[in-house]
Design a protein around this motif. Structure first.
Motif, short mmCIF file in Angstrom:
data_model
loop_
_atom_site.label_atom_id
_atom_site.label_comp_id
_atom_site.label_asym_id
_atom_site.label_seq_id
_atom_site.Cartn_x
_atom_site.Cartn_y
_atom_site.Cartn_z
N ASN A 1 0.77 -1.13 0.11
CA ASN A 1 0.06 0.27 -0.14
C ASN A 1 0.87 1.29 0.05
N ALA A 2 2.18 1.01 -0.08
CA ALA A 2 3.05 2.26 -0.14
C ALA A 2 3.13 3.07 1.26
N GLN A 3 2.95 2.17 2.26
CA GLN A 3 3.10 2.77 3.45
C GLN A 3 4.44 3.13 3.91
N TRP A 4 4.92 4.40 4.25
CA TRP A 4 6.18 4.61 4.31
C TRP A 4 6.98 3.66 5.48
N LYS A 5 6.39 3.60 6.67
CA LYS A 5 7.28 2.80 7.41
C LYS A 5 7.15 1.12 7.12
N ILE A 6 6.40 0.79 6.44
CA ILE A 6 6.18 -0.72 5.86
C ILE A 6 6.96 -0.92 4.58
N ASP A 7 6.60 -0.20 3.61
CA ASP A 7 7.13 -0.26 2.20
C ASP A 7 8.02 0.49 1.81
N GLY A 8 8.51 1.58 2.73
CA GLY A 8 9.79 2.61 2.24
C GLY A 8 8.94 3.68 1.56
N THR A 9 9.57 4.67 1.17
CA THR A 9 9.16 5.87 0.54
C THR A 9 9.09 6.05 -1.14
N ALA A 10 9.72 4.84 -1.75
CA ALA A 10 9.65 4.91 -3.06
C ALA A 10 8.24 5.22 -3.81
N PRO A 11 8.13 6.04 -4.39
CA PRO A 11 6.79 6.48 -4.91
C PRO A 11 6.07 5.62 -5.71
N MET A 12 4.61 5.21 -5.73
CA MET A 12 4.18 4.13 -6.67
C MET A 12 3.05 5.11 -7.53
N ASN A 13 3.06 6.30 -7.75
CA ASN A 13 2.04 6.85 -8.46
C ASN A 13 2.62 8.28 -8.82
N HIS A 14 2.09 8.97 -9.89
CA HIS A 14 2.93 10.25 -9.98
C HIS A 14 2.62 11.18 -8.98
N ASN A 15 1.66 11.09 -8.26
CA ASN A 15 1.17 12.03 -7.13
C ASN A 15 2.09 12.11 -6.20
N GLU A 16 2.47 10.84 -5.74
CA GLU A 16 3.74 10.76 -4.70
C GLU A 16 4.98 11.31 -5.41
N GLU A 17 5.14 10.90 -6.70
CA GLU A 17 6.57 11.38 -7.37
C GLU A 17 6.54 13.02 -7.12
N PHE A 18 5.68 13.77 -7.48
CA PHE A 18 5.92 15.11 -7.53
C PHE A 18 6.06 15.74 -5.97
N LYS A 19 5.36 14.93 -5.23
CA LYS A 19 5.34 15.47 -3.71
C LYS A 19 7.00 15.28 -3.24
N LEU A 20 7.36 14.04 -3.57
CA LEU A 20 9.07 13.90 -3.26
C LEU A 20 9.85 14.71 -4.03
N ASP A 21 9.58 14.83 -5.07
CA ASP A 21 10.48 15.54 -5.99
C ASP A 21 10.71 16.95 -5.53
N ASP A 22 9.55 17.58 -4.86
CA ASP A 22 9.71 19.24 -4.31
C ASP A 22 8.36 19.28 -3.36
N ASN A 23 8.76 19.51 -2.42
CA ASN A 23 7.73 19.96 -1.07
C ASN A 23 6.75 20.86 -1.88
N GLY A 24 5.49 20.61 -1.44
CA GLY A 24 4.63 21.67 -2.11
C GLY A 24 4.57 22.96 -1.55
N LEU A 25 4.90 23.23 -0.34
CA LEU A 25 5.30 24.51 0.21
C LEU A 25 6.11 25.39 -0.58
N ASN A 26 6.97 24.48 -1.25
CA ASN A 26 8.12 25.55 -2.14
C ASN A 26 7.68 26.28 -3.26
N VAL A 27 6.58 26.03 -3.55
CA VAL A 27 5.95 26.62 -4.65
C VAL A 27 5.68 28.24 -4.60
N ARG A 28 5.56 28.72 -3.36
CA ARG A 28 4.95 29.62 -3.14
C ARG A 28 6.14 30.70 -3.51
#
Length: 573
Positions: free
Chosen positions: A23-50
């Motif tokens: 289920n892509a649970q960080w504490k169980i499966d690690g933080t490797a993204p399994m969909n594009h939504n998770e990819e863009f969040k890991l690529d750059d924190n959403g707060l940085n867009v300001r």
């Protein structure tokens, strides 16, 4: 031998096919993204867009915005593209987001606890009039939403908001959304405790924290110390509800895992008593459980309610206490059933002898001019405080009791009613087709028309109507207007028009309600009747019919929701 090998191979293959996917649970499966939504969040924190909005996009315009920023990270600062005018609901599911969207934005102003000062209200009114074509809606999450915002104007809007201690930080996105709070916190005569210090500490410590700005999906909070339980706590990810513990005194009962949309779940009690000084840390523990154990692989299962469904409240509490708090919470009693409505409409006495006055617009639709006029009226009557509510209402605080009747009359001239009809009081509507890219049908104008029609149709039985009769209208299945929890909930969809085509209409949900006083604590989700769909133009006629049946056949003391759950399908169509 060959046969055995084939049988074994076939068995292994079947086992692999049946193996549960991670289920892509960080504490169980690690933080490797399994969909594009998770990819863009890991690529750059959403707060940085300001920084990019202020330095690049506002200067270069809409066309300069990258796709992941526009359709992803902008949400972290309360910005969504709004629906392009002229696209009918029948095309919502067939067009790509880029074809549906306009070059303008909805901007959500975050109001934790619904708190506003007169100066802040005047600022929002000015922004509405100057940058948002006069638009302003009160949402059922205690926010104020503006429309027609240009990217070029966003930095100036932020500057004006922050100059009066307002913001759009994490008003949307996979973050902690606005914290619902009792609109009468600190002023009500009968509140159990004032949750304001807890809300303020959570906001100051954790909102905008990069460690909490990449959640599986949104995280909704409700905190109230009022006995009316006025923050719809059963449908939030975490809720802290005021109780008076027989041994430890005032504190909170902890609820986790509520949410509606297309797979509704009501929150569950953990049976834990939270002392006021523990509340921010407990909140922090729950949101980190969601961050670390929440499901990320499938977007439609990335809410905390699905983890709670799989774990159950006992395991959730154990993980919270052992992995995140480091101590055990005390057991506590459940909160009692409320005895009064939680919308705070009308004139009510404060603990200091003044009054607070709850005012109802029609389905939360106001405008910049109305907000400015309300601020002027507040100044005239010597008050600087007001609150928004989870019911698309406003509550003005600190009105002298001798001036309350006059204030009510002046507010009525602004379209804000302190003594509304049951339909005006209890009808809510989401944004709908006018601005929302997910909507299938129009809602706000439809709801206003329905309210006007019902006030006339049912005038002859006004005295026989129940004190509350909730009518919630949603433009799509996502339930932003909480349709499954309404006496009468309407889910927007296209229905056959009887002539080979389609028309705007609604699937009907009946008998929903949270654990509130008018259902005698018997909260739950509404029922549907097979084939019961009503065209938009026929809703008032349908409601008129079913309400009259309730009036003529219900038992003494029986609420509409209770009646609807045991009524025959023939009585409900």
């Amino acid at each position: 031998m060959v046969s055995d090998t084939r049988e074994s191979a076939g068995s292994n293959s079947a086992t692999k096919r049946r193996a549960k996917k991670p289920n892509a649970q960080w504490k169980i499966d690690g933080t490797a993204p399994m969909n594009h939504n998770e990819e863009f969040k890991l690529d750059d924190n959403g707060l940085n867009v300001r920084e990019r909005i202020e330095s690049t996009y506002a200067a270069e315009g809409f066309d300069a915005i990258t796709d992941d920023d526009l359709h992803g990270r902008f949400r972290w600062w309360g910005l969504y593209t709004q629906r392009r005018p002229g696209i009918d609901g029948g095309r919502t599911a067939t067009l790509d987001t880029r074809e549906l969207e306009d070059r303008y934005f909805m901007m959500r102003i975050r109001l934790d606890g619904g708190t506003l000062t007169r100066e802040q209200l005047q600022t929002i009114a000015g922004i509405s009039e100057e940058f948002a074509r006069g638009t302003a809606d009160l949402s059922d999450r205690q926010n104020i939403q503006l429309h027609w915002i240009r990217i070029e104007d966003v930095p100036e809007i932020w500057r004006r908001l922050e100059n009066v201690d307002l913001s759009t930080t994490e008003a949307c996105g996979d973050v902690s959304r606005v914290i619902l709070g009792s609109p009468v916190a600190g002023v009500s005569e009968d509140e159990i405790l004032d949750p304001t210090p807890v809300i303020q500490e959570i906001r100051s410590r954790f909102i905008g924290d990069p460690e909490l700005s990449n959640l599986p999906r949104k995280f909704k909070t409700a905190i109230s110390g009022h006995p009316s339980q006025d923050v719809v706590h059963e449908i939030n990810d975490i809720s802290l509800i005021g109780i008076d513990h027989p041994e430890y005194g005032p504190g909170f009962d902890l609820w986790v895992g509520g949410g509606l949309s297309t797979n509704p779940k009501l929150a569950l009690r953990l049976g834990a008593f939270v002392r006021p000084e523990q509340a921010p840390e407990v909140w922090h523990g729950v949101i980190r459980i969601f961050r670390d154990y929440g499901y990320r692989r499938l977007r439609n299962r990335a809410r905390l309610k699905f983890l709670m469904q799989d774990w159950g409240p006992e395991k959730f509490r154990e993980v919270l206490e052992t992995e995140y708090l480091g101590y055990q919470l005390s057991d506590g009693p459940a909160p009692p059933t409320p005895q009064h409505p939680g919308d705070h409409v009308g004139v009510h006495r404060q603990k200091d002898g003044k009054n607070y006055i709850g005012l109802s617009p029609v389905v939360g639709r106001v405008n910049g001019g109305t907000l400015r006029a309300l601020a002027d009226l507040m100044e005239q009557y010597g008050t600087s405080r007001l609150r928004t509510t989870p019911y698309q209402k406003v509550v003005v605080l600190d009105i002298d009791s001798s001036a309350s009747d006059e204030f009510v009359e002046k507010a009525r001239e602004l379209g804000l009613e302190a003594t509304p009809s049951v339909f005006r009081r209890d009808t809510m509507a989401c944004t709908g087709l006018e601005f929302c890219k997910l909507a299938i049908v129009e809602t706000k104008a439809t709801a206003a028309r329905i309210v006007d029609d019902l006030e006339k149709r049912l005038a002859d039985v006004r005295e026989e109507l129940p004190e509350q009769l909730t009518l919630y209208i949603n433009g799509c299945p996502n339930s932003c207007a909480r349709i499954q929890t309404a006496d009468i909930g309407l889910k927007g969809q296209l229905i056959p028009d009887g002539h080979g085509g389609q028309t705007s209409g609604f699937q009907v949900h009946l008998g929903g309600g949270l654990a509130d006083h008018h259902n005698d604590g018997a909260g739950g989700l509404g029922r549907t009747v097979r084939g019961l769909k009503v065209a938009s133009d026929d809703v008032a006629e349908y409601v008129d019919r079913v309400v009259r049946r309730y009036i003529s056949s219900h038992s003494s003391g029986e609420s509409f929701a209770q009646w609807a759950h045991h009524a025959t399908e023939e009585e409900l169509v």
